[in-house]
Design an enzyme around this catalytic site. Structure first.
Site, PDB file in Angstrom:
ATOM      1  N   GLU A  66     -10.384   4.050  -0.212  1.00 18.21           N
ATOM      2  CA  GLU A  66      -9.522   5.134  -0.674  1.00 18.21           C
ATOM      3  C   GLU A  66      -8.373   4.480  -1.438  1.00 18.21           C
ATOM      4  O   GLU A  66      -7.709   3.589  -0.893  1.00 18.21           O
ATOM      5  CB  GLU A  66      -8.996   5.901   0.546  1.00 18.21           C
ATOM      6  CG  GLU A  66      -8.210   7.111   0.146  1.00 18.21           C
ATOM      7  CD  GLU A  66      -7.660   7.900   1.336  1.00 18.21           C
ATOM      8  OE1 GLU A  66      -8.049   7.613   2.481  1.00 18.21           O
ATOM      9  OE2 GLU A  66      -6.835   8.792   1.082  1.00 18.21           O
ATOM     10  N   ARG A  92     -14.139  -2.927  13.518  1.00 15.98           N
ATOM     11  CA  ARG A  92     -13.071  -3.280  12.570  1.00 15.98           C
ATOM     12  C   ARG A  92     -12.561  -4.672  12.873  1.00 15.98           C
ATOM     13  O   ARG A  92     -12.613  -5.131  14.015  1.00 15.98           O
ATOM     14  CB  ARG A  92     -11.885  -2.327  12.725  1.00 15.98           C
ATOM     15  CG  ARG A  92     -12.125  -0.932  12.250  1.00 15.98           C
ATOM     16  CD  ARG A  92     -10.916  -0.064  12.583  1.00 15.98           C
ATOM     17  NE  ARG A  92      -9.802  -0.324  11.689  1.00 15.98           N
ATOM     18  CZ  ARG A  92      -9.598   0.347  10.561  1.00 15.98           C
ATOM     19  NH1 ARG A  92     -10.426   1.292  10.187  1.00 15.98           N
ATOM     20  NH2 ARG A  92      -8.543   0.074   9.803  1.00 15.98           N
ATOM     21  N   LYS A 106      -3.477   0.490   6.282  1.00 15.61           N
ATOM     22  CA  LYS A 106      -2.670   0.803   5.110  1.00 15.61           C
ATOM     23  C   LYS A 106      -1.463   1.659   5.465  1.00 15.61           C
ATOM     24  O   LYS A 106      -0.395   1.487   4.892  1.00 15.61           O
ATOM     25  CB  LYS A 106      -3.536   1.523   4.067  1.00 15.61           C
ATOM     26  CG  LYS A 106      -4.415   0.559   3.291  1.00 15.61           C
ATOM     27  CD  LYS A 106      -5.261   1.302   2.279  1.00 15.61           C
ATOM     28  CE  LYS A 106      -6.362   2.049   2.961  1.00 15.61           C
ATOM     29  NZ  LYS A 106      -7.348   2.607   2.011  1.00 15.61           N
TER      30      LYS A 106
HETATM   31  P1  ATP Z   1      -6.669   1.670   6.786  1.00 16.92           P
HETATM   32  O1  ATP Z   1      -6.845   1.974   8.236  1.00 16.92           O
HETATM   33  O2  ATP Z   1      -6.192   0.312   6.517  1.00 16.92           O
HETATM   34  O3  ATP Z   1      -5.898   2.701   6.055  1.00 16.92           O
HETATM   35  P2  ATP Z   1      -9.034   2.864   5.888  1.00 16.92           P
HETATM   36  O4  ATP Z   1     -10.230   2.834   6.732  1.00 16.92           O
HETATM   37  O5  ATP Z   1      -8.325   4.130   5.841  1.00 16.92           O
HETATM   38  O6  ATP Z   1      -8.123   1.640   6.249  1.00 16.92           O
HETATM   39  P3  ATP Z   1     -10.481   2.882   3.448  1.00 16.92           P
HETATM   40  O7  ATP Z   1      -9.991   2.655   2.080  1.00 16.92           O
HETATM   41  O8  ATP Z   1     -10.981   4.233   3.798  1.00 16.92           O
HETATM   42  O9  ATP Z   1      -9.318   2.436   4.421  1.00 16.92           O
HETATM   43  O10 ATP Z   1     -11.545   1.799   3.847  1.00 16.92           O
HETATM   44  C1  ATP Z   1     -12.628   1.426   3.041  1.00 16.92           C
HETATM   45  C2  ATP Z   1     -13.671   0.808   3.924  1.00 16.92           C
HETATM   46  O11 ATP Z   1     -13.137  -0.336   4.573  1.00 16.92           O
HETATM   47  C3  ATP Z   1     -14.149   1.748   5.003  1.00 16.92           C
HETATM   48  O12 ATP Z   1     -15.567   1.727   4.990  1.00 16.92           O
HETATM   49  C4  ATP Z   1     -13.606   1.177   6.262  1.00 16.92           C
HETATM   50  O13 ATP Z   1     -14.534   1.360   7.295  1.00 16.92           O
HETATM   51  C5  ATP Z   1     -13.432  -0.293   5.942  1.00 16.92           C
HETATM   52  N1  ATP Z   1     -12.338  -0.896   6.716  1.00 16.92           N
HETATM   53  C6  ATP Z   1     -11.042  -0.541   6.705  1.00 16.92           C
HETATM   54  N2  ATP Z   1     -10.322  -1.278   7.554  1.00 16.92           N
HETATM   55  C7  ATP Z   1     -11.184  -2.159   8.122  1.00 16.92           C
HETATM   56  C8  ATP Z   1     -11.057  -3.208   9.089  1.00 16.92           C
HETATM   57  N3  ATP Z   1      -9.883  -3.508   9.643  1.00 16.92           N
HETATM   58  N4  ATP Z   1     -12.164  -3.902   9.423  1.00 16.92           N
HETATM   59  C9  ATP Z   1     -13.348  -3.604   8.852  1.00 16.92           C
HETATM   60  N5  ATP Z   1     -13.537  -2.647   7.950  1.00 16.92           N
HETATM   61  C10 ATP Z   1     -12.481  -1.913   7.578  1.00 16.92           C
HETATM   62 MG    MG Z   2     -10.372   5.622   5.540  1.00 19.73          MG
END
Ligand code: ATP
Ligand code: MG
Length: 584
Positions: free
Chosen positions: A37, A262, A272
């Site tokens: 995102e 994660r 984020k």
């Molecule tokens: P954040 O919690 O940092 O805001 P998010 O999941 O909202 O992360 P996205 O941009 O939606 O951020 O994530 C893109 C991809 O990265 C998703 O498929 C998510 O599962 C993966 N992802 C995000 N954070 C992690 C993490 N700490 N470890 C592994 N994969 C992750």
């Molecule tokens: Mg997300």
């Protein structure tokens, strides 16, 4: 690697892919995607996800798409899109011409929503956000049907079209899937499919005032792109039922969602939502602050893609959540830089040394080895002269036991140069502070050895004063004093019309900013570097002898202001932790 080793090394995601290839489930195709995102910079947790997706595609002769999940117009910006593209490229991955946006599919998603309504599987609901929460029930309590649940298909079609036409204010209505308000899985209790949001979108502008929710968008985007394996982090596990439901009801191509744990790291935050608070609260210099766990921060700090990939390989991919010691990441960087970094001399806290028996005005060019770990790396010349700098900490007027460096009357080796002996100490008369050392050198010891075989215990780094470069050097410590409090991560479905989390799980997290380390950076000015560093470029690692690995700061360094960041110190704290873990 032999086949057997390979199989043993296979993680459960790859095992799944191989199984599907064996059974011909997707005709042997492998097509993955990374769906960030664009609401912030990527961090090393994201790197775990995109490394997995791009690597799997590479390993099995498949493809990996980059898809921006841009369904939340209020929080998304083009700056983030550009940065994400740059960061993934820097890590060495490419998606060819397959850069997509969920917003590319808004028309098709709308059609799918109409189809759901026609199938009697979606309805327009007039409950407010608060009412909806009340009707939804809890983990232990079933939900109740919305009073709007049994609207006719025609009424739903009419209302949904009017939602799209902009007739209703934000939050006044939603389109909801008609599933089961009694489901033990809360995600299945008639989740929101579309919300009204009068907001400009970074790509579609004002074309839409209704936006699809994450779960609906994600599975259908995967389906449209004919993804085979939709790998995502574990918080989406409870959403898989919904992922499957939409695709089954709409009878469209159906990828396999697979969830993995994660990545969590000690002494930092990987979210984020939290990182943005550090940025906006001015607690760091920006998203690319060298202390940040973002890809941009790591790069600026002097991390290499190789070190990050090595780290991710060691962490592996599994289902069980673990928190990895940040020292392992540092260990991987040290390992990588040790092999490639040129050794140079830099004095971070300079103390002036005058070598009184060295001819005034004379400058010698001495040979210095660039990297003893790299046979191909050659030598370079470093100037030596009558006035040099050594590290302030390398001199003690009253040396304690086991202090083998310079002290009055004591002889030490200057790396690549001569033995010197301290003859006198000059102090500031006002403060009593040592401001200069008077030394002599032994001309017979050029290169660092005495012909008579006498030994010295200390070897110091130094730079010649006249030729030295002035620089600012930053030393970093961890961003947080201790691990941040545990917190539930909410996937997108739990977002309300204005993008705020609305589920019960969204209990206000403890404030991690209280844990921010007040001493996470030390800025040293007036450091003295050997002149060869005048041509140092960002991205080129150096080992400052005895001080650690350093790289030019790409943001603040410019002609007339040389700035280096310490990427990592020399001491391997991971080895100690690993040993303790083995023992325990
Ligand atoms: P954040 O919690 O940092 O805001 P998010 O999941 O909202 O992360 P996205 O941009 O939606 O951020 O994530 C893109 C991809 O990265 C998703 O498929 C998510 O599962 C993966 N992802 C995000 N954070 C992690 C993490 N700490 N470890 C592994 N994969 C992750
Ligand atoms: Mg997300």
């Amino acid at each position: 690697m032999a086949k057997n080793d390979r199989e043993r090394a296979l993680d459960f995601v790859r095992a799944r892919v191989e199984e599907d290839n064996r059974t011909g489930r997707f005709d042997g195709r492998v097509q993955t995607r990374f769906p960030p995102e664009p609401n912030g910079y990527l961090h090393i947790g994201h790197a775990k996800a995109f490394n997995l997706n791009f690597s799997i595609a590479e390993e099995y002769g498949g493809l990996c798409n980059l898809r921006f999940d841009d369904t939340n117009p209020t929080k998304e910006e083009t700056e983030y899109v550009d940065q994400i593209v740059a960061d993934i490229h820097w890590m060495g991955f490419d998606w060819g011409d397959r850069l997509f946006y969920a917003s590319d599919y808004f028309d098709r998603l709308y059609e799918y929503a109409l189809l759901l309504i026609r199938l009697g599987k979606a309805y327009v609901c007039d409950l407010s956000q608060d009412e909806m929460r009340e009707y939804r029930g809890t983990l232990t309590e079933k939900g109740r049907n919305s009073p709007y649940r049994d609207r006719s298909v025609d009424e739903n079609m009419g209302l949904f079209e009017r939602m799209k036409a902009g007739e209703f204010p934000n939050g006044s209505r939603t389109l909801r899937a008609k599933i089961d308000m009694a489901s033990p899985n809360i995600n299945m209790r008639d989740p929101v499919v579309y919300r009204i949001l009068h907001a400009s979108h970074h790509r579609t502008g004002d074309e839409w005032c209704i936006y699809p929710m994450y779960d609906f968008t994600h599975c259908l985007s995967d389906s449209i792109e004919r993804i085979t394996h939709s790998n995502c982090s574990i918080e989406f596990e409870d959403h898989r039922a919904l992922y499957d439901w939409f695709l089954d009801e709409l009878e469209v191509y159906h990828p396999q969602q697979i969830e993995f744990a994660r990545l969590n790291l000690t002494r930092t935050v990987l979210s984020k939502r939290k990182l943005v608070r550090l940025v906006e609260g001015g607690l760091v210099w920006g998203w690319d602050d060298p202390r940040m766990p973002t890809i941009a921060g790591l790069r600026r700090r002097g991390y290499t893609p190789e070190a990050i990939k090595d780290f991710l390989g060691r962490v592996g991919v599994a289902k069980t959540p673990t928190t990895i010691e940040v020292e392992l990441l540092e260990h991987c960087l040290r390992d990588d830089l040790n092999a490639r970094a040129q050794r140079v001399m830099a004095v971070l806290r300079p103390l002036k040394v005058v070598i009184e028996n060295y001819p005034e005005g004379q400058v010698e060019e001495l040979d210095a080895i660039n990297n003893p770990e790299d046979e191909g790396a050659r030598t370079r010349k470093i100037p030596f002269a009558r006035v040099i700098y050594i590290e302030r900490g390398d001199f003690r007027e009253d040396p304690p036991k086991k202090f083998f460096r310079l002290a009055p009357g004591r002889e030490v080796r200057l790396k690549h140069a001569y033995f010197i002996t301290c003859r006198d100490v000059v102090k500031d008369p006002a403060t009593g502070e040592v401001v200069e050392l008077i030394c002599t050198y032994d001309p017979e010891t050029r290169g660092g050895d005495a012909p008579d075989g006498r030994k010295v215990k200390g070897t110091l780094h130094w730079v010649s004063a006249e030729q030295a470069l002035d620089a600012e050097v930053r030393l970093f410590d961890h961003l947080l004093l201790e691990a941040p409090p545990e917190e539930k991560i909410l996937p997108g479905q739990e977002l309300s019309a204005d993008g705020e989390a609305i589920s019960d799980a969204a209990a206000v997290p403890q404030d991690f900013t209280d844990l921010v380390n007040p001493d996470s950076v030390e800025v040293l000015v007036g450091c003295k570097l050997e002149p060869s560093l005048a041509s140092a470029e960002p991205g080129t690692p150096y080992q400052f002898l005895r001080k650690g690995y350093f790289a030019v700061d790409p943001v603040d360094s410019r002609a007339g202001r040389l700035v280096f960041n310490r990427s990592v110190g020399l001491r391997d704290t991971w080895a100690k932790i690993a040993k303790a873990q083995d023992a325990g």
